[in-house]
Design a protein around this motif. Sequence first.
Motif, PDB file in Angstrom:
ATOM      1  N   GLN A   1       6.636  -3.242  -6.725  1.00  0.00           N
ATOM      2  CA  GLN A   1       7.258  -4.029  -7.800  1.00  0.00           C
ATOM      3  C   GLN A   1       6.223  -4.882  -8.512  1.00  0.00           C
ATOM      4  O   GLN A   1       5.359  -5.485  -7.874  1.00  0.00           O
ATOM      5  CB  GLN A   1       8.348  -4.930  -7.225  1.00  0.00           C
ATOM      6  CG  GLN A   1       9.040  -5.773  -8.293  1.00  0.00           C
ATOM      7  CD  GLN A   1      10.140  -6.641  -7.710  1.00  0.00           C
ATOM      8  OE1 GLN A   1      11.206  -6.146  -7.351  1.00  0.00           O
ATOM      9  NE2 GLN A   1       9.879  -7.933  -7.609  1.00  0.00           N
ATOM     10  N   LEU A   2       6.314  -4.890  -9.838  1.00  0.00           N
ATOM     11  CA  LEU A   2       5.476  -5.757 -10.662  1.00  0.00           C
ATOM     12  C   LEU A   2       6.434  -6.631 -11.463  1.00  0.00           C
ATOM     13  O   LEU A   2       7.288  -6.117 -12.181  1.00  0.00           O
ATOM     14  CB  LEU A   2       4.602  -4.914 -11.595  1.00  0.00           C
ATOM     15  CG  LEU A   2       3.572  -5.689 -12.418  1.00  0.00           C
ATOM     16  CD1 LEU A   2       2.453  -6.222 -11.526  1.00  0.00           C
ATOM     17  CD2 LEU A   2       2.968  -4.808 -13.513  1.00  0.00           C
TER      18      LEU A   2
ATOM     19  N   ASP B   1       3.035  12.779  -2.158  1.00  0.00           N
ATOM     20  CA  ASP B   1       3.345  13.159  -3.546  1.00  0.00           C
ATOM     21  C   ASP B   1       3.199  11.914  -4.416  1.00  0.00           C
ATOM     22  O   ASP B   1       4.189  11.285  -4.808  1.00  0.00           O
ATOM     23  CB  ASP B   1       4.780  13.720  -3.600  1.00  0.00           C
ATOM     24  CG  ASP B   1       5.156  14.171  -5.008  1.00  0.00           C
ATOM     25  OD1 ASP B   1       4.274  14.173  -5.902  1.00  0.00           O
ATOM     26  OD2 ASP B   1       6.341  14.497  -5.208  1.00  0.00           O
ATOM     27  N   PRO B   2       1.941  11.558  -4.731  1.00  0.00           N
ATOM     28  CA  PRO B   2       1.683  10.277  -5.418  1.00  0.00           C
ATOM     29  C   PRO B   2       2.457  10.120  -6.723  1.00  0.00           C
ATOM     30  O   PRO B   2       2.942   9.026  -7.030  1.00  0.00           O
ATOM     31  CB  PRO B   2       0.169  10.307  -5.687  1.00  0.00           C
ATOM     32  CG  PRO B   2      -0.383  11.327  -4.767  1.00  0.00           C
ATOM     33  CD  PRO B   2       0.710  12.302  -4.472  1.00  0.00           C
ATOM     34  N   ASP B   3       2.589  11.193  -7.485  1.00  0.00           N
ATOM     35  CA  ASP B   3       3.245  11.084  -8.785  1.00  0.00           C
ATOM     36  C   ASP B   3       4.710  10.662  -8.680  1.00  0.00           C
ATOM     37  O   ASP B   3       5.301  10.170  -9.640  1.00  0.00           O
ATOM     38  CB  ASP B   3       3.154  12.419  -9.547  1.00  0.00           C
ATOM     39  CG  ASP B   3       1.786  12.611 -10.184  1.00  0.00           C
ATOM     40  OD1 ASP B   3       0.945  11.693 -10.070  1.00  0.00           O
ATOM     41  OD2 ASP B   3       1.561  13.684 -10.781  1.00  0.00           O
ATOM     42  N   ALA B   4       5.306  10.861  -7.511  1.00  0.00           N
ATOM     43  CA  ALA B   4       6.727  10.542  -7.341  1.00  0.00           C
ATOM     44  C   ALA B   4       6.960   9.082  -6.938  1.00  0.00           C
ATOM     45  O   ALA B   4       8.097   8.599  -6.933  1.00  0.00           O
ATOM     46  CB  ALA B   4       7.335  11.476  -6.286  1.00  0.00           C
ATOM     47  N   TRP B   5       5.897   8.375  -6.602  1.00  0.00           N
ATOM     48  CA  TRP B   5       6.025   6.954  -6.192  1.00  0.00           C
ATOM     49  C   TRP B   5       6.656   6.146  -7.328  1.00  0.00           C
ATOM     50  O   TRP B   5       6.298   6.327  -8.497  1.00  0.00           O
ATOM     51  CB  TRP B   5       4.654   6.396  -5.838  1.00  0.00           C
ATOM     52  CG  TRP B   5       4.646   4.956  -5.401  1.00  0.00           C
ATOM     53  CD1 TRP B   5       4.320   3.885  -6.177  1.00  0.00           C
ATOM     54  CD2 TRP B   5       4.948   4.436  -4.098  1.00  0.00           C
ATOM     55  NE1 TRP B   5       4.399   2.732  -5.430  1.00  0.00           N
ATOM     56  CE2 TRP B   5       4.784   3.036  -4.156  1.00  0.00           C
ATOM     57  CE3 TRP B   5       5.349   5.020  -2.893  1.00  0.00           C
ATOM     58  CZ2 TRP B   5       4.997   2.205  -3.050  1.00  0.00           C
ATOM     59  CZ3 TRP B   5       5.560   4.189  -1.796  1.00  0.00           C
ATOM     60  CH2 TRP B   5       5.388   2.808  -1.877  1.00  0.00           C
ATOM     61  N   VAL B   6       7.570   5.253  -6.962  1.00  0.00           N
ATOM     62  CA  VAL B   6       8.299   4.488  -7.976  1.00  0.00           C
ATOM     63  C   VAL B   6       7.875   3.018  -7.981  1.00  0.00           C
ATOM     64  O   VAL B   6       7.819   2.371  -6.935  1.00  0.00           O
ATOM     65  CB  VAL B   6       9.829   4.578  -7.732  1.00  0.00           C
ATOM     66  CG1 VAL B   6      10.585   3.729  -8.759  1.00  0.00           C
ATOM     67  CG2 VAL B   6      10.282   6.033  -7.792  1.00  0.00           C
TER      68      VAL B   6
ATOM     69  N   THR C   1       3.377 -11.011 -10.618  1.00  0.00           N
ATOM     70  CA  THR C   1       3.535 -10.918  -9.167  1.00  0.00           C
ATOM     71  C   THR C   1       3.649  -9.468  -8.730  1.00  0.00           C
ATOM     72  O   THR C   1       4.478  -8.724  -9.254  1.00  0.00           O
ATOM     73  CB  THR C   1       4.789 -11.725  -8.727  1.00  0.00           C
ATOM     74  OG1 THR C   1       4.586 -13.090  -9.078  1.00  0.00           O
ATOM     75  CG2 THR C   1       5.027 -11.609  -7.232  1.00  0.00           C
ATOM     76  N   GLY C   2       2.810  -9.072  -7.786  1.00  0.00           N
ATOM     77  CA  GLY C   2       2.839  -7.713  -7.245  1.00  0.00           C
ATOM     78  C   GLY C   2       3.357  -7.728  -5.819  1.00  0.00           C
ATOM     79  O   GLY C   2       2.983  -8.602  -5.028  1.00  0.00           O
ATOM     80  N   THR C   3       4.214  -6.758  -5.496  1.00  0.00           N
ATOM     81  CA  THR C   3       4.797  -6.676  -4.157  1.00  0.00           C
ATOM     82  C   THR C   3       4.327  -5.420  -3.448  1.00  0.00           C
ATOM     83  O   THR C   3       4.456  -4.318  -3.979  1.00  0.00           O
ATOM     84  CB  THR C   3       6.347  -6.642  -4.244  1.00  0.00           C
ATOM     85  OG1 THR C   3       6.777  -7.701  -5.100  1.00  0.00           O
ATOM     86  CG2 THR C   3       6.987  -6.796  -2.862  1.00  0.00           C
ATOM     87  N   GLY C   4       3.795  -5.569  -2.251  1.00  0.00           N
ATOM     88  CA  GLY C   4       3.317  -4.447  -1.448  1.00  0.00           C
ATOM     89  C   GLY C   4       4.456  -3.591  -0.923  1.00  0.00           C
ATOM     90  O   GLY C   4       5.575  -4.082  -0.729  1.00  0.00           O
ATOM     91  N   GLY C   5       4.167  -2.323  -0.670  1.00  0.00           N
ATOM     92  CA  GLY C   5       5.201  -1.369  -0.284  1.00  0.00           C
ATOM     93  C   GLY C   5       5.465  -1.246   1.202  1.00  0.00           C
ATOM     94  O   GLY C   5       6.064  -0.258   1.643  1.00  0.00           O
TER      95      GLY C   5
END
Length: 367
Positions: free
Chosen positions: A214-215, A61-66, A147-151
């Motif tokens: 996170q950005l 459910d891509p749209d729900a990704w936070v 800075t970008g953080t991987g999930g």
Amino acid sequence: KTQAKALPAYASWKHADSLIVHSANTIETKRSAFGSGLITPLDRLFVRNNVAPPSEQIVADPDAWVLSIKGVKNPQDMTVAQLKRLGLVAVPMVLQCSGNGRAYFPEKPSGTKWTVGAAGCVVFSGVPVKAVLEATGGMDAGAKYMTGTGGEDIPEGLDPNTIMVERSLPLEAIDDAILAWEINGQPIPLAHGGPLRLIVPGYTGVNNVKYIKQLAFSKDQSAASIQQNSYRMTPMGEKTNVNQESVWEMPVKSWITSPNGEPGEDLKAGLVQIQGLAFGGMSAAKEVEVTVDGGKNWVKAQFVGPDLGKYAWRQFVVGMDLKPGQYEIASRATSEAGTVQPEERVANSHGYLNNSWRDHMLAVTVV
Ligand code: MSS
């Protein structure tokens, strides 16, 4: 003859015959498999994961990704559905691993022995980072990095800094950066960083953080090891440290895709269409020259297909009448910025950013 490795489950939908599976997290496109359609089909696109990808469930459910946004006036969490309301751009661009071409370093640095196939030209669609900044009140005063953080999940008991995929980028990178949910017109599959990926056109693969959670805008670079002690231009024999140049922008590069020198390819004398790919890194490829005699003589190639902007690659072709004999075929690109692809690579202990035309040259026998 060693048996080819099987595709891992998360990439089982890929076209095995077009790929070289180095490991479950490192899959390369064959030199012969780029095609001449400009955009790299997803089932032929390379994959590189520094750690195993998260569960397939995150793309259900891509749209729900936070995404959590920090270091801005109004820090907040935004879902992909919310991001989709802020804007939309599509960016044709070269996605290339920092270590593409490592196989040609004579010093044999450790790491995947990529030849030319840790690269592809794809179209990412999403919202400009600038629009997200605007919607969140702008970045904090004094911020110097994005800075970008991987999930990926961090196993308990481990220091997150040792394995977390978190990359910091200079502020100039923001201008064309996007948060993307589509690749080549479809939702980004897990293998390529869905549901949401930070895309920084012109920068090497590692800076394009997959499944971004996170950005952040900050004064300092990430404390993660992947930022501090790797992906830097470490001189031969030295230890990697933060004072060495980070692997960010891609340099001008090109290579021949046909003839490809792969087993079974039988090159018959006569007219041959020599083909390849070229890109400028931070500006468009302006010109490509081809040699068939190891660099003694060069002829100008013609571009094939449309110009999709400065971050995309151009395909090129030059027709040549080749008599039976031995040839050394290479290409040399010049960028819009005026930089010419060099003959020599920049020596560095991890084998990054190889754009030497001589290293990418093919020995071809015409019969
Ligand atoms: N992201 C995350 N999150 N994780 C990981 O692991 N990797 C890198 C990027 N991003 C990662 C990320 C790299 S390193 C690369 S190249 C890229 O991604 C790839 O992509 P694909 O899609 O192709 O797979 Mo070298 O510089």
